[in-house]
Design a protein around this motif. Structure first.
Motif, PDB file in Angstrom:
ATOM      1  N   VAL A   1      30.840  -6.368  20.813  1.00  0.00           N
ATOM      2  CA  VAL A   1      29.630  -5.513  20.511  1.00  0.00           C
ATOM      3  C   VAL A   1      28.889  -5.471  21.919  1.00  0.00           C
ATOM      4  N   ALA A   2      29.132  -6.709  22.648  1.00  0.00           N
ATOM      5  CA  ALA A   2      28.408  -6.446  24.184  1.00  0.00           C
ATOM      6  C   ALA A   2      28.972  -5.316  25.036  1.00  0.00           C
ATOM      7  N   ALA A   3      30.096  -5.480  24.940  1.00  0.00           N
ATOM      8  CA  ALA A   3      31.147  -4.270  25.779  1.00  0.00           C
ATOM      9  C   ALA A   3      30.685  -3.115  25.337  1.00  0.00           C
ATOM     10  N   GLY A   4      30.612  -2.699  23.995  1.00  0.00           N
ATOM     11  CA  GLY A   4      30.105  -1.419  23.318  1.00  0.00           C
ATOM     12  C   GLY A   4      28.918  -1.184  23.873  1.00  0.00           C
ATOM     13  N   LEU A   5      27.868  -1.901  23.789  1.00  0.00           N
ATOM     14  CA  LEU A   5      26.477  -1.442  23.956  1.00  0.00           C
ATOM     15  C   LEU A   5      26.601  -1.149  25.600  1.00  0.00           C
ATOM     16  N   VAL A   6      27.101  -1.993  26.471  1.00  0.00           N
ATOM     17  CA  VAL A   6      27.299  -1.632  27.692  1.00  0.00           C
ATOM     18  C   VAL A   6      27.910  -0.621  28.199  1.00  0.00           C
TER      19      VAL A   6
ATOM     20  N   ILE B   1      20.990  -6.208  27.801  1.00  0.00           N
ATOM     21  CA  ILE B   1      21.984  -5.608  26.957  1.00  0.00           C
ATOM     22  C   ILE B   1      23.130  -6.372  26.567  1.00  0.00           C
ATOM     23  N   PRO B   2      23.879  -7.010  27.377  1.00  0.00           N
ATOM     24  CA  PRO B   2      25.055  -7.815  27.091  1.00  0.00           C
ATOM     25  C   PRO B   2      24.720  -8.992  26.207  1.00  0.00           C
ATOM     26  N   VAL B   3      23.466  -9.563  26.490  1.00  0.00           N
ATOM     27  CA  VAL B   3      22.751 -10.641  25.842  1.00  0.00           C
ATOM     28  C   VAL B   3      22.502 -10.259  24.427  1.00  0.00           C
ATOM     29  N   LEU B   4      22.175  -9.324  24.170  1.00  0.00           N
ATOM     30  CA  LEU B   4      21.681  -8.699  22.685  1.00  0.00           C
ATOM     31  C   LEU B   4      22.343  -9.394  21.493  1.00  0.00           C
ATOM     32  N   PRO B   5      23.801  -9.380  21.639  1.00  0.00           N
ATOM     33  CA  PRO B   5      24.609  -9.664  20.510  1.00  0.00           C
ATOM     34  C   PRO B   5      24.392 -11.085  20.269  1.00  0.00           C
ATOM     35  N   TYR B   6      24.340 -11.986  21.150  1.00  0.00           N
ATOM     36  CA  TYR B   6      24.220 -13.548  21.080  1.00  0.00           C
ATOM     37  C   TYR B   6      22.898 -13.900  20.823  1.00  0.00           C
TER      38      TYR B   6
END
Length: 375
Positions: free
Chosen positions: A321-326, A304-309
């Motif tokens: 975005v990573a922080a929001g998803l997590v 999940i933290p990798v998805l934005p990248y």
């Protein structure tokens, strides 16, 4: 004014002051009782044996409460109302799923009963609702015990992946390196963490099973029983070593040797293997199954933290975005944990979020510090 219990003779409705607020509240209680009874019947359809009987008995109890409000309302019962939103959602889940998750929700629904503050509900009804909560708690506990091992592994693995990889991505991202480097670091962290979790779970389960197997009695030892000195009866030492006191061990050994004499040398199972503590144990599953499960649970959180990248976001936007998803994922896992454990889902969700973001914030600040130093 306290109305008579509905089991008592006479219609209580004519003697009560019937203001519009009371009528609305009674209709709401009536709707909720009907919805709760339907929920228990839906849950019962998905079960057999004792659990089914218990759920049907709860439905019958809600039916008695329903009749109480029907008696109070009399001719003012009006058009049937739906239950409140939470009760209707519970009924929908009961019809579609019916597992421990629904029982945990039903437990919380029973805990919200207001009959102890409702002047027109009887003391017997208020006591019923309190006991219903304990009954549903007992049913939910059965389900929790059945799934406790897998649920612990799922929550621990997924949250470990979420928090550790978010901390890694934020720490590296804050240092000012390129987004490609952050992506490669995140993927490496995912694989390294998942493989480490899988390998650790494999070793743990395999070692535990080997330890338990080492505690099992050797079947060959039963061949020595016909040749034991009955007077010395060293078999009693076996049972004392397993935790029995001296008298109980001697009685058990005497019984085994007496049965051996009757069966004239049939020694299979003569050491009472079925009563060995090594057999009274939790089933841990296979080591490979535990390893694969741990790998997948960790990876599901760490991705999940990798998805934005992966989708091309860079810089502060990718970090946000990573922080929001997590954060959303942590809230969901915390809420589910709270529901299944019978505690407040909001409290558990916020606790999970605080722990995860606290760890990530520390690594982010360290990344900023190292980035400034390197610059």
């Amino acid at each position: 004014m306290q109305p008579p219990h509905p089991d008592e003779p006479g219609d209580p409705a004519p003697s009560l002051a019937r203001n519009p607020a009371d009528l609305r509240r009674w209709r709401r209680h009536l709707a909720d009782e009907r919805a709760e009874a339907a929920t228990y019947r839906d849950l019962a359809r998905r079960r057999t044996g004792e659990e089914r009987e218990i759920l049907l008995a709860l439905a019958d109890a809600e039916k008695r409460h329903e009749q109480h409000w029907l008696d109070l309302l009399g001719d003012d019962v009006g058009r049937p109302l739906p239950g409140d939103l939470r009760t209707r959602m519970l009924g929908l889940l009961a019809r579609r799923f019916g597992g421990v998750f629904v029982l945990a929700l039903a437990q919380r629904a029973e805990a919200r009963s207001t009959y102890d503050r409702e002047e027109f509900a009887t003391a017997r009804m208020a006591a019923d609702e309190q006991i219903h909560e304990e009954v549903v708690r007992g049913l939910a506990t059965r389900g929790r015990n059945r799934m406790s091992g897998m649920f612990r592994a799922a929550v621990f693995g997924a949250n470990d992946g979420l928090v550790s990889n978010l901390a890694l991505v934020l720490g590296i991202g804050a240092s000012g390196v390129s987004s490609q480097t952050v992506l490669l670091t995140g993927v490496a962290g995912l694989l390294a963490g998942a493989l480490s979790m899988g390998a650790g779970e494999f070793v743990s389960v395999r070692s535990q099973r080997e330890l338990l197997e080492a505690s099992d009695p050797d079947p060959k030892s039963a061949q020595a029983l016909p040749h034991l000195d009955v007077d010395a009866n060293e078999l009693a030492l076996v049972y004392r070593a397993r935790g029995m006191d001296q008298d109980a061990a001697q009685a058990r050994a005497d019984g085994v040797l007496a049965r051996l004499a009757v069966t004239e040398g049939l020694t299979s199972g003569s050491l009472d293997h079925e009563e060995s503590p090594a057999d009274d144990r939790e089933t841990h599953g296979t080591a490979w199954g535990a390893a694969v499960s741990s790998f997948c649970f960790f990876a599901s959180g760490a991705i999940i933290p990798v998805l934005p990248y992966l989708f091309g976001l860079t810089g502060a936007q990718a970090i946000a975005v990573a922080a929001g998803l997590v954060g959303v994922s942590l809230l969901i896992t915390g809420a589910v944990t709270g529901l299944l454990s019978g505690t407040s889902p909001l409290t558990r969700a916020l606790r999970q979020l605080a722990i995860g973001f606290g760890a990530a914030a520390i690594t982010y600040l360290l990344g900023l510090a190292f980035g400034t130093t390197l610059a």
